[in-house]
Structures are given as C-alpha cells and as structure tokens.
Design an enzyme around this catalytic site. Sequence first.
Site, PDB file in Angstrom:
ATOM      1  N   ASP A  25     -48.192 -29.839 -77.360  1.00  0.00           N
ATOM      2  CA  ASP A  25     -48.256 -31.286 -77.531  1.00  0.00           C
ATOM      3  C   ASP A  25     -49.698 -31.709 -77.278  1.00  0.00           C
ATOM      4  O   ASP A  25     -50.250 -31.458 -76.198  1.00  0.00           O
ATOM      5  CB  ASP A  25     -47.290 -31.962 -76.552  1.00  0.00           C
ATOM      6  CG  ASP A  25     -47.172 -33.452 -76.811  1.00  0.00           C
ATOM      7  OD1 ASP A  25     -48.185 -34.068 -77.200  1.00  0.00           O
ATOM      8  OD2 ASP A  25     -46.081 -34.008 -76.609  1.00  0.00           O
TER       9      ASP A  25
ATOM     10  N   PHE B 209     -44.546 -34.495 -70.229  1.00  0.00           N
ATOM     11  CA  PHE B 209     -44.142 -35.874 -70.492  1.00  0.00           C
ATOM     12  C   PHE B 209     -42.618 -35.908 -70.686  1.00  0.00           C
ATOM     13  O   PHE B 209     -42.063 -35.076 -71.408  1.00  0.00           O
ATOM     14  CB  PHE B 209     -44.845 -36.369 -71.751  1.00  0.00           C
ATOM     15  CG  PHE B 209     -44.726 -37.853 -71.954  1.00  0.00           C
ATOM     16  CD1 PHE B 209     -45.581 -38.727 -71.306  1.00  0.00           C
ATOM     17  CD2 PHE B 209     -43.760 -38.367 -72.801  1.00  0.00           C
ATOM     18  CE1 PHE B 209     -45.469 -40.095 -71.506  1.00  0.00           C
ATOM     19  CE2 PHE B 209     -43.650 -39.740 -72.999  1.00  0.00           C
ATOM     20  CZ  PHE B 209     -44.510 -40.606 -72.342  1.00  0.00           C
TER      21      PHE B 209
ATOM     22  N   ARG C 107     -54.331 -44.649 -63.416  1.00  0.00           N
ATOM     23  CA  ARG C 107     -54.812 -43.753 -64.464  1.00  0.00           C
ATOM     24  C   ARG C 107     -55.893 -44.444 -65.298  1.00  0.00           C
ATOM     25  O   ARG C 107     -55.742 -45.611 -65.673  1.00  0.00           O
ATOM     26  CB  ARG C 107     -53.616 -43.380 -65.350  1.00  0.00           C
ATOM     27  CG  ARG C 107     -53.885 -42.290 -66.325  1.00  0.00           C
ATOM     28  CD  ARG C 107     -52.599 -41.892 -67.005  1.00  0.00           C
ATOM     29  NE  ARG C 107     -52.099 -42.935 -67.896  1.00  0.00           N
ATOM     30  CZ  ARG C 107     -51.326 -42.691 -68.952  1.00  0.00           C
ATOM     31  NH1 ARG C 107     -50.953 -41.458 -69.229  1.00  0.00           N
ATOM     32  NH2 ARG C 107     -50.904 -43.670 -69.719  1.00  0.00           N
TER      33      ARG C 107
HETATM   34  C1  LIG Z   1     -47.458 -40.489 -75.328  1.00  0.00           C
HETATM   35  C2  LIG Z   1     -46.675 -39.230 -75.338  1.00  0.00           C
HETATM   36  C3  LIG Z   1     -45.479 -39.131 -76.045  1.00  0.00           C
HETATM   37  C4  LIG Z   1     -44.913 -40.329 -76.743  1.00  0.00           C
HETATM   38  O1  LIG Z   1     -43.959 -40.018 -77.686  1.00  0.00           O
HETATM   39  P1  LIG Z   1     -43.538 -41.134 -78.760  1.00  0.00           P
HETATM   40  O2  LIG Z   1     -42.436 -40.534 -79.506  1.00  0.00           O
HETATM   41  O3  LIG Z   1     -44.742 -41.446 -79.570  1.00  0.00           O
HETATM   42  O4  LIG Z   1     -43.110 -42.350 -78.000  1.00  0.00           O
HETATM   43  C5  LIG Z   1     -44.853 -37.900 -76.086  1.00  0.00           C
HETATM   44  N1  LIG Z   1     -45.356 -36.826 -75.437  1.00  0.00           N
HETATM   45  C6  LIG Z   1     -46.496 -36.906 -74.726  1.00  0.00           C
HETATM   46  C7  LIG Z   1     -47.032 -35.701 -74.025  1.00  0.00           C
HETATM   47  C8  LIG Z   1     -47.181 -38.112 -74.634  1.00  0.00           C
HETATM   48  O5  LIG Z   1     -48.282 -38.204 -73.913  1.00  0.00           O
END
Ligand SMILES: *Cc1c(COP(=O)(O)O)cnc(C)c1O
Length: 396
Positions: A184, A113, A355
């Site tokens: 994550d 991400f 998705r």
């Molecule tokens: C949704 C998501 C985020 C979002 O981060 P925020 O700080 O909550 O906006 C980060 N990493 C991953 C892998 C995600 O899927």
Amino acid sequence: MTDFTATRALFDLPEGVIYLDGNSLGPLPRAAADRVAQAVKDEWGGMLITAWNRAGWMEQPRRLGDRIGRLIGAAPGTVMVGDTLSLKVVQALHAALTLRPGRRVVLSDNGNFPTDLYVAQGLLAALGPGYELRTVAPEHVADHIDETVAVLMLTEVDYRTGRRHDMAALTRKAHAVHALTLWDLAHSAGALPVDVTAARADFAAGCTYKYLNGGPGAPAFVYVAPEHQQIAPLLSGWLGHEAPFAFDPDYRPGAGIERMRIGTPPVLQMAALDAALDIWDGVDMVALRARSVELSELFIAEVEANCPALTLASPRDPALRGSQVGFRHPEGYAIMQALIARGVIGDFRAPDILRFGITPLYLGAEDIRRAVVILREILEKGLWDRPEYRARAAVT
Ligand SMILES: *Cc1c(COP(=O)(O)O)cnc(C)c1O
C-alpha cells in the site's frame, strides 16, 4: 533540480495558513479548478455522451495510471486508476491469493491502516474457512515471513508514525519463500521515490488525494506486475471486460491491466487529478526527498528544542521515515485543534499522535519555524485547554 519556490505558486492555499496535512488531503492545485470547470462545461455540457470518445474519458483511467506509474517506478500499462483504495486492496489481495492457491495466510502488521486490515478480514471470511490474516508488530514482520504465507500485505509508510518498511528487502524475503507482496503506497506515492519494479513488488495500490493532490474523493490506483497480469479478477465489472460494448452476457477479462477496471470512472475527479499530475511532471523525486528530509529534520529539531512536552513518535533516522512526522501528547487532540484555530493545520490520530505532513511542493523552512513558534506558545500558555478544543469532530 526542482524549484520548490516555483511549485509553491502552483497551489491555491488560503492566506496565513501553514498546511501540514498534505499527507491526508493535498491542497488545491491552481490549475485544477479550471480543468474541472472545463470538463464540466466543455465536455459534459458541450459534448454530452459523445465526450466518452471525443474527450478521451474512456482512456483516462489508463492514461492517468501511466502518469502515476512514473512516480512509483511502474512500466506503462501496469497501473490502473479508479475506485477507492479500499477496493483496490481487495482486488489486488484476491488476485495475489489466486496465484498461491495452496496457501491461506495473509501476513500484515498491526500498525497497518484499519481499512486494509478490515477489507482483508472481509475477503478472507468470504473465501471460506482456513484463511487467516496474521498481524504482527511492524518490527517483527521479517521474522514471520515463512512458507505458510501466501501474501505479505503491508503499507510501506505507517500512517501514524511515518515509519517506513524496506520494500525491496521484505519483498526479497517474501519471494525467497515463494510468497507474493502487496504494497500500500498511500503515504509513499508523491512522498518519496518509489520503485516497484526495482523492488520487484507483485502488487501495489495507493490513493491520489494525499500527497498527489488529486482532491477529495480522487480515485485510487492499482499496480500489477507484468508477470501477474493474467489473473482472473474478483470484481469482474463490465469496463474490465475484453469488449464492454459487445454487451456479451459472459465475462471475458480485458487485456492486461484493463481487467482491473470495474465500472464507470469518476470523470470529474480524474480531471482534477490530471491537473494535479501536471505539477508532478516537473518534480525530481530525489530532490523532493532531499528537501523532505531537510524540512523534517528541521521540524523535529525545532519541536524538541521548544516543546519539551511532546515526544517524537516517528523514527529518528530519516531513512526509516516517510514524509510525515508524529509527536505524542496525552492532550494531542486539543492541542491540534488549538493549532488549527491559529492557521497551522495538521491532524490527530488516536490515541495520542499529532501528525504533521512535510510536503516540499508548498512548504518551506519559514513555515516550519513559524508553525513551531505557534505550537510552543499553545503549550507554554496552555491555550489548548478549552472545552471547544476537546470536543471531538467526526473527522480528526
Ligand atoms: C488513506 C489510506 C487509505 C484510505 O482508503 P480509501 O479507500 O481511499 O478511503 C487506505 N489505506 C491506507 C494505508 C491509507 O493511508
């Protein structure tokens, strides 16, 4: 066993909507509205500042951390709630780097991400020259784990395709070369059984507004394995201090996971999250996973039988998927808008992925079949081909 008809009744979903986007923003748990109203009226309104003590606001981040811990295989006292996932990734990544001072490489994959990659880039730049974020294709990660790597930073389930890394195997491989891992769990917590303890993950982080249904802006969580809890925190805020109300001018880290706190927690958001977690108390994650696989397999089979224009973007083997399914189409964005206009809510991820989140707590086989009937009609009749469906909104 979990009764998935009963869990469905615990959510407030609009009439006629088939919600296939719980992987992005979970729906409203019925009890959350009342819980938030109570926190507003009785606690904020009635107790004012005394609510920090009397309503347990100060302990809330730790208490909710322990509740989430049960869902990810973390022992009590190893998970802290607060801030955003982007921030929790920074905290955990920095902590991991301090434990491997001789190494300067963070290994990740190029499907991760963006925010995870962005904050890693920012942190490494701030740490000075010589630090490197190395990204490789997801399927090649294992081959690039070597003695130069300080931290292996991965998202277990890919946000676009749902492809799932093998957390235990990759962690084992990282540990074999004395590297640490940061996982994550944004698309894992509440989506599938996770066991950070068994996988021997060093650090993990995740958000609570996706599968956990904590509501828009709900705080993130961070996990620190018991053996790493003595790290010196980068974001040494006052609430992570050993004695915040001593107002000491010098920072002394709080005990264990407490030091991952930074500043004032989002009390009203945590009230909503607390109500959402009540639902999870009654959910058997093994049963949830079985149901998620069953519904995902049904969805893929129905789409492939009825919508030949779409190509599966997710792994075909359910063991290699999280709890979401993606399909590719060059006009994916417009098709998704046409679906949403007809009450089937999924989302779109550039460049071409439609998705769909598969969330058994409030989705059944009938919803899946009905969604595909609507999708098929949109494709067969070209109903997506309208200017209003092509106009891109800020959030896709
Ligand atoms: C949704 C998501 C985020 C979002 O981060 P925020 O700080 O909550 O906006 C980060 N990493 C991953 C892998 C995600 O899927």
